[in-house]
Write a protein that holds these residues in place. Structure first.
Motif, PDB file in Angstrom:
ATOM      1  N   ILE A  84      28.827  44.597  46.790  1.00  0.00           N
ATOM      2  CA  ILE A  84      29.638  43.494  46.273  1.00  0.00           C
ATOM      3  C   ILE A  84      30.146  43.811  44.876  1.00  0.00           C
ATOM      4  O   ILE A  84      31.321  43.567  44.548  1.00  0.00           O
ATOM      5  CB  ILE A  84      28.823  42.185  46.296  1.00  0.00           C
ATOM      6  CG1 ILE A  84      28.662  41.699  47.744  1.00  0.00           C
ATOM      7  CG2 ILE A  84      29.500  41.101  45.453  1.00  0.00           C
ATOM      8  CD1 ILE A  84      27.739  40.506  47.906  1.00  0.00           C
ATOM      9  N   ASP A  85      29.295  44.374  44.032  1.00  0.00           N
ATOM     10  CA  ASP A  85      29.729  44.751  42.681  1.00  0.00           C
ATOM     11  C   ASP A  85      30.900  45.723  42.729  1.00  0.00           C
ATOM     12  O   ASP A  85      31.812  45.664  41.893  1.00  0.00           O
ATOM     13  CB  ASP A  85      28.569  45.383  41.906  1.00  0.00           C
ATOM     14  CG  ASP A  85      27.569  44.352  41.414  1.00  0.00           C
ATOM     15  OD1 ASP A  85      27.875  43.149  41.486  1.00  0.00           O
ATOM     16  OD2 ASP A  85      26.470  44.754  40.977  1.00  0.00           O
ATOM     17  N   LYS A  86      30.885  46.615  43.712  1.00  0.00           N
ATOM     18  CA  LYS A  86      31.951  47.613  43.809  1.00  0.00           C
ATOM     19  C   LYS A  86      33.209  47.038  44.444  1.00  0.00           C
ATOM     20  O   LYS A  86      34.332  47.401  44.066  1.00  0.00           O
ATOM     21  CB  LYS A  86      31.451  48.803  44.636  1.00  0.00           C
ATOM     22  CG  LYS A  86      32.415  49.977  44.659  1.00  0.00           C
ATOM     23  CD  LYS A  86      31.754  51.210  45.236  1.00  0.00           C
ATOM     24  CE  LYS A  86      32.694  52.412  45.119  1.00  0.00           C
ATOM     25  NZ  LYS A  86      32.074  53.650  45.618  1.00  0.00           N
ATOM     26  N   THR A  87      33.032  46.137  45.397  1.00  0.00           N
ATOM     27  CA  THR A  87      34.177  45.611  46.148  1.00  0.00           C
ATOM     28  C   THR A  87      34.868  44.477  45.416  1.00  0.00           C
ATOM     29  O   THR A  87      36.104  44.403  45.381  1.00  0.00           O
ATOM     30  CB  THR A  87      33.701  45.114  47.537  1.00  0.00           C
ATOM     31  OG1 THR A  87      33.045  46.179  48.217  1.00  0.00           O
ATOM     32  CG2 THR A  87      34.882  44.640  48.369  1.00  0.00           C
ATOM     33  N   VAL A  88      34.087  43.565  44.826  1.00  0.00           N
ATOM     34  CA  VAL A  88      34.662  42.416  44.117  1.00  0.00           C
ATOM     35  C   VAL A  88      34.862  42.820  42.660  1.00  0.00           C
ATOM     36  O   VAL A  88      34.049  42.500  41.792  1.00  0.00           O
ATOM     37  CB  VAL A  88      33.746  41.187  44.235  1.00  0.00           C
ATOM     38  CG1 VAL A  88      34.425  39.953  43.635  1.00  0.00           C
ATOM     39  CG2 VAL A  88      33.384  40.921  45.685  1.00  0.00           C
ATOM     40  N   SER A  89      35.943  43.533  42.403  1.00  0.00           N
ATOM     41  CA  SER A  89      36.140  44.131  41.081  1.00  0.00           C
ATOM     42  C   SER A  89      37.071  43.324  40.186  1.00  0.00           C
ATOM     43  O   SER A  89      37.232  43.643  39.006  1.00  0.00           O
ATOM     44  CB  SER A  89      36.702  45.551  41.242  1.00  0.00           C
ATOM     45  OG  SER A  89      37.908  45.521  41.998  1.00  0.00           O
ATOM     46  N   LYS A  90      37.688  42.280  40.730  1.00  0.00           N
ATOM     47  CA  LYS A  90      38.601  41.456  39.930  1.00  0.00           C
ATOM     48  C   LYS A  90      38.648  40.051  40.529  1.00  0.00           C
ATOM     49  O   LYS A  90      38.229  39.848  41.669  1.00  0.00           O
ATOM     50  CB  LYS A  90      39.995  42.075  39.907  1.00  0.00           C
ATOM     51  CG  LYS A  90      40.616  42.223  41.286  1.00  0.00           C
ATOM     52  CD  LYS A  90      41.971  42.917  41.206  1.00  0.00           C
ATOM     53  CE  LYS A  90      42.579  43.081  42.611  1.00  0.00           C
ATOM     54  NZ  LYS A  90      43.889  43.761  42.543  1.00  0.00           N
ATOM     55  N   MET A 106      26.700  34.006  44.852  1.00  0.00           N
ATOM     56  CA  MET A 106      26.435  34.176  43.424  1.00  0.00           C
ATOM     57  C   MET A 106      26.696  35.612  42.986  1.00  0.00           C
ATOM     58  O   MET A 106      27.193  35.853  41.878  1.00  0.00           O
ATOM     59  CB  MET A 106      25.001  33.754  43.110  1.00  0.00           C
ATOM     60  CG  MET A 106      24.755  32.262  43.260  1.00  0.00           C
ATOM     61  SD  MET A 106      23.131  31.701  42.655  1.00  0.00           S
ATOM     62  CE  MET A 106      22.031  32.464  43.856  1.00  0.00           C
ATOM     63  N   MET A 107      26.364  36.572  43.846  1.00  0.00           N
ATOM     64  CA  MET A 107      26.670  37.968  43.527  1.00  0.00           C
ATOM     65  C   MET A 107      28.166  38.164  43.342  1.00  0.00           C
ATOM     66  O   MET A 107      28.614  38.844  42.411  1.00  0.00           O
ATOM     67  CB  MET A 107      26.156  38.881  44.636  1.00  0.00           C
ATOM     68  CG  MET A 107      24.657  39.022  44.718  1.00  0.00           C
ATOM     69  SD  MET A 107      24.205  40.088  46.122  1.00  0.00           S
ATOM     70  CE  MET A 107      22.423  40.160  45.945  1.00  0.00           C
ATOM     71  N   ALA A 108      28.957  37.555  44.248  1.00  0.00           N
ATOM     72  CA  ALA A 108      30.407  37.705  44.172  1.00  0.00           C
ATOM     73  C   ALA A 108      30.966  37.024  42.930  1.00  0.00           C
ATOM     74  O   ALA A 108      31.837  37.575  42.238  1.00  0.00           O
ATOM     75  CB  ALA A 108      31.046  37.129  45.431  1.00  0.00           C
ATOM     76  N   ALA A 109      30.472  35.816  42.632  1.00  0.00           N
ATOM     77  CA  ALA A 109      30.950  35.102  41.446  1.00  0.00           C
ATOM     78  C   ALA A 109      30.638  35.882  40.178  1.00  0.00           C
ATOM     79  O   ALA A 109      31.465  35.967  39.263  1.00  0.00           O
ATOM     80  CB  ALA A 109      30.317  33.713  41.397  1.00  0.00           C
ATOM     81  N   ARG A 110      29.459  36.441  40.106  1.00  0.00           N
ATOM     82  CA  ARG A 110      29.080  37.236  38.936  1.00  0.00           C
ATOM     83  C   ARG A 110      29.915  38.500  38.833  1.00  0.00           C
ATOM     84  O   ARG A 110      30.328  38.905  37.735  1.00  0.00           O
ATOM     85  CB  ARG A 110      27.599  37.581  38.998  1.00  0.00           C
ATOM     86  CG  ARG A 110      27.086  38.379  37.809  1.00  0.00           C
ATOM     87  CD  ARG A 110      25.586  38.607  37.909  1.00  0.00           C
ATOM     88  NE  ARG A 110      25.217  39.362  39.097  1.00  0.00           N
ATOM     89  CZ  ARG A 110      23.965  39.595  39.482  1.00  0.00           C
ATOM     90  NH1 ARG A 110      22.952  39.096  38.768  1.00  0.00           N
ATOM     91  NH2 ARG A 110      23.703  40.294  40.566  1.00  0.00           N
ATOM     92  N   ALA A 111      30.189  39.137  39.970  1.00  0.00           N
ATOM     93  CA  ALA A 111      30.913  40.407  39.960  1.00  0.00           C
ATOM     94  C   ALA A 111      32.322  40.258  39.410  1.00  0.00           C
ATOM     95  O   ALA A 111      32.835  41.153  38.739  1.00  0.00           O
ATOM     96  CB  ALA A 111      30.963  40.985  41.374  1.00  0.00           C
ATOM     97  N   MET A 112      32.961  39.128  39.682  1.00  0.00           N
ATOM     98  CA  MET A 112      34.349  38.984  39.215  1.00  0.00           C
ATOM     99  C   MET A 112      34.466  38.031  38.031  1.00  0.00           C
ATOM    100  O   MET A 112      35.574  37.728  37.589  1.00  0.00           O
ATOM    101  CB  MET A 112      35.248  38.501  40.354  1.00  0.00           C
ATOM    102  CG  MET A 112      34.962  37.118  40.875  1.00  0.00           C
ATOM    103  SD  MET A 112      36.107  36.720  42.214  1.00  0.00           S
ATOM    104  CE  MET A 112      35.379  35.210  42.834  1.00  0.00           C
ATOM    105  N   GLY A 113      33.321  37.555  37.532  1.00  0.00           N
ATOM    106  CA  GLY A 113      33.361  36.657  36.391  1.00  0.00           C
ATOM    107  C   GLY A 113      34.036  35.357  36.719  1.00  0.00           C
ATOM    108  O   GLY A 113      34.791  34.803  35.921  1.00  0.00           O
ATOM    109  N   SER A 114      33.784  34.844  37.933  1.00  0.00           N
ATOM    110  CA  SER A 114      34.420  33.607  38.372  1.00  0.00           C
ATOM    111  C   SER A 114      34.097  32.472  37.423  1.00  0.00           C
ATOM    112  O   SER A 114      32.945  32.243  37.071  1.00  0.00           O
ATOM    113  CB  SER A 114      33.938  33.240  39.782  1.00  0.00           C
ATOM    114  OG  SER A 114      34.495  32.019  40.196  1.00  0.00           O
ATOM    115  N   GLY A 115      35.117  31.765  37.004  1.00  0.00           N
ATOM    116  CA  GLY A 115      34.910  30.622  36.112  1.00  0.00           C
ATOM    117  C   GLY A 115      34.754  31.008  34.656  1.00  0.00           C
ATOM    118  O   GLY A 115      34.523  30.160  33.819  1.00  0.00           O
TER     119      GLY A 115
END
Length: 724
Positions: A84-90, A106-115
């Motif tokens: 997820i860290d590698k795929t959700v890059s933006k 939560m992993m995805a939200a953290r990876a792209m800095g959602s919010g």
């Protein structure tokens, strides 16, 4: 496949319903009474306020599901986080289907800095978490709140195939993250879920985590696996004259033609490998899958032998570049690159497909043709060197409605010569000097009904068959001639009755009341839940004769202190998972360890022999006895247990030995060495060093006192312990 609330919610419905009233949301959970088999909807109230637990905590609602074990699977969690860290890059729109506690969201939200406040308006990332099982949705909201993610992730309590773009979600998702896999891969509805997602919920050419799954298989010989499905050939060796599968009725009693999840590493010494591993199907998550595919494989035999089964597993490629993998392969498959390859977990196992009959004989270097088919929810196989599986099923259609499908373990028990001999001896002793007796079979035992009718030409048999009902009656009709009895001496009550009357017993008192005990559909329940036999005996009391013979005459609760490091680790309390606090879920998921007093983890059913690393630390001991000569009543037992082996005690295995005769000469055990029954496992809050060591440390215990109380009103067993 085994359906948990997790898979049921994604598929056809759940074991819960919900209603809202003011600020309180009411969850209705289906509860089964183990002493009667009756089911009812019970109300579980929880406040809607995020993170607030109910004022009166209920029993662990989700303790019997696979959530806790899955969340304790560190290799799985790490592999998903890395991908997820590698795929959700933006910033983008991420859809999480089957979100569970929200970990992947939560992993995805953290990876792209959602919010993130620094993100420009119009470019914010969106994470949508879709979860259809309401109790899990409520738990997820608490987890998100605890981790400060409540405002960053939109939670939708619905099935993904009911979502609509523009209504439930603002736009098609750019990335799909999901974990909707079972041991077979497809049993939780992966294919229809992906089809609907690609058709309506995702952009064209989306990114996905996982990226691909590949299934593998291997031909094996194993007498243990053979005995789990070939009742006809196994019972041919018995000398009791009972024919559960008479000649010409091959399909009347069988295990389902499906893949069965099993920890195959536990029987690796009993498996002979007959081929190298072979690839079967690939499933790409990033494109719409087909509902049906077939493939023809040509497999070269590596040994002489008889193919009794196909052992299969799958391998996930989490990212598109192929850097992160997770495998459910057995330990004999060498793969240092795969996460999970050497990690014991209970939520994903290998799968076993039984080759019909005694299997297929092959020679080294011979080429075997394997036909594999997958539907939307399952994978099946057929070795071309023998009659196709579909022909076997067509032959069995001649038996009509009398067909019965039982679990592999039940098939193996019915074919076990030692077990059948014990039943035969018990019944012969019971029938001595009893002429024109009335015998009632209280449970769902086909074997005992046939045995009584076969041994006594003058007895009348009433089978209650509380689970089988009409199916049991139709089966008996079909096999009566082959077993030498007439159906005018055997009857099955047409409808379930709370109480039998003298009218039901033809104005005659019951001389023999018997059971194994076994209840159809109870294969996965705790051992003492078969004390339903005691409840049935109590209900039948008005029609029992004064000298009625009850078999079994008593049950003995046995136990053994165990070292179970793998099982304990899979059920331990959660703290942080890849940086996200999950401590709030422990009570609901039935965790062990670090729970606030006086809370304890629940007692759960497991096949001890499949629980990874195991070691017995004490002698087998008796806690209490259940006397079936008297009506059901509360029981209490206590025992001091001395440790005979040094080690780390993680808990106790508990089971019931059924004493079939008053002389205690015939005892049928359901303990860990009998691999066809599940035991109850009571895990400790914290592992304890026990036993006598050469240089004993102060933290080691030499004995423990274990006590248990049985509640006759609900069938529950409360277990306590005190290390000395």
């Amino acid at each position: 496949m085994s359906l948990t609330p997790r898979s049921l919610a994604r598929f056809k419905g759940t074991g819960s319903r919900a209603m809202s009233s003011g600020s309180t949301q009411r969850v209705f959970q289906l509860k089964v009474d183990p002493l009667t088999g009756n089911s009812e909807w019970v109300v579980i109230d929880e406040q809607d306020q995020e993170g607030q637990m109910p004022e009166y905590p209920q029993k662990p609602l989700l303790a019997t599901t696979s959530y806790l074990d899955m969340l304790n699977d560190s290799p799985r969690n790490t592999a998903f986080r890395q991908a997820i860290d590698k795929t959700v890059s933006k910033p983008c729109h991420v859809l999480d289907i089957g979100a569970g506690t929200g970990l992947l969201s939560m992993m995805a939200a953290r990876a792209m800095g959602s919010g993130d406040s620094t993100t420009r308006r119009g470019t914010e990332g969106i994470v949508t978490a879709c979860e259809s099982y309401l109790p899990m949705v409520k738990l997820m909201r608490k987890v998100l709140c605890l981790n400060g993610m409540g405002s960053k992730i939109k939670v939708i309590n619905n099935r993904s195939d009911e979502l609509k773009v523009g209504v439930d979600i603002p736009s098609p998702a750019d990335i799909l993250v999901s974990e909707i896999l079972d041991s077979e891969l497809l049993g939780e509805g992966l294919i229809p879920t992906l089809q609907h997602a690609h058709d309506t919920l995702l952009v064209q050419n989306p990114q996905t985590v996982p990226y691909r799954a590949t299934t593998y298989g291997q031909l094996v010989e194993s007498s243990f696996l053979w005995k789990l499905h070939d009742l006809r050939n196994n019972e041919a060796e018995a000398c009791d004259g009972i024919h559960l599968i008479p000649s010409g009725l091959d399909g009347i009693l069988h295990a389902n033609p499906q893949q069965y999840a099993m920890h195959c590493d536990a029987i690796k010494e009993e498996i002979k490998l007959l081929s190298e591993p072979f690839k079967i199907f690939e499933f790409d998550f990033w494109k719409r899958p087909d509902s049906h595919r077939e493939t023809e494989l040509h497999i070269k035999a590596t040994n002489d032998g008889r193919v009794n089964a196909i052992v299969s597993w799958w391998r996930l490629q989490l990212d598109c570049e192929g850097n992160f993998f997770y495998s459910t392969a057995p330990a004999w498959i060498n793969s240092t690159k795969d996460s999970g390859a050497r990690h014991w977990c209970d939520h994903w196992k290998q799968c076993v497909w039984f080759v019909p009959g005694q299997g297929t004989s092959i020679s080294k270097d011979e080429e075997v043709h394997l036909h594999a088919v997958h539907t939307e929810t399952s994978i099946s196989y057929n070795l071309k060197t023998q009659a196709p599986r579909i022909e076997v099923m067509q032959d069995s259609l001649d038996t009509g409605d009398s067909q019965l499908i039982l679990s592999p373990e039940r098939i193996a028990i019915y074919g076990d010569s030692e077990w059948r001999d014990s039943m035969l001896k018990s019944m012969r002793n019971a029938l001595q000097e009893r002429v024109n007796s009335l015998c009632v079979v209280a449970d769902d035992s086909l074997f005992l009904t046939l045995l009584v009718a076969h041994l006594s030409r003058t007895s009348h048999v009433i089978s209650l068959f509380p689970g089988l009902r009409d199916k049991g009656a139709q089966y008996l009709q079909a096999v009566a001639d082959a077993n030498g009895f007439s159906m005018d001496r055997v009857e099955v009550l047409e409808k379930r009755k709370t109480h039998l009357t003298m009218h039901d017993t033809h104005q005659k008192k019951v001389d023999l009341l018997i059971g194994e005990p076994f209840y159809y559909g109870n294969d996965g329940m705790l051992p003492w839940q078969n004390l339903r036999f005691w409840k049935e005996r109590t209900v039948l009391d008005p029609v029992l004769s004064e000298d009625v013979l009850i078999m079994p005459c008593k049950g003995i609760l046995k136990a053994c202190a165990m070292s179970l490091p793998d099982l304990w680790s899979s059920r331990r309390c959660l703290s942080k998972i890849e940086g996200f606090d999950h401590s709030i879920v422990n009570t609901t998921l039935g965790a062990c360890g670090e729970l606030p007093a006086p809370e304890e983890g629940p007692c759960l059913p497991f096949y001890i022999w499949q629980c990874g690393e195991i070691k017995e630390l004490s002698e087998i001991f008796t806690i209490m006895e259940f006397d079936f000569s008297k009506p059901i009543r509360p029981c209490y037992g206590k025992a001091q247990v001395d440790f005979i082996e040094p080690g780390i005690c993680h808990g106790f295995a508990l089971w019931i030995d059924w004493v079939m005769d008053s002389e205690n000469s015939i005892v049928l055990s359901t303990g860990p060495d009998k691999r066809y029954w599940k035991q109850g496992v009571k895990l400790l809050g914290q592992p304890v060093a026990v036993g006598v060591h050469e240089s004993r440390n102060m933290g080691e215990y030499l004995s423990t006192v274990i006590e248990a109380s049985f509640d006759a009103s609900n069938g529950e067993l409360i277990i306590g312990h005190n290390f000395l």
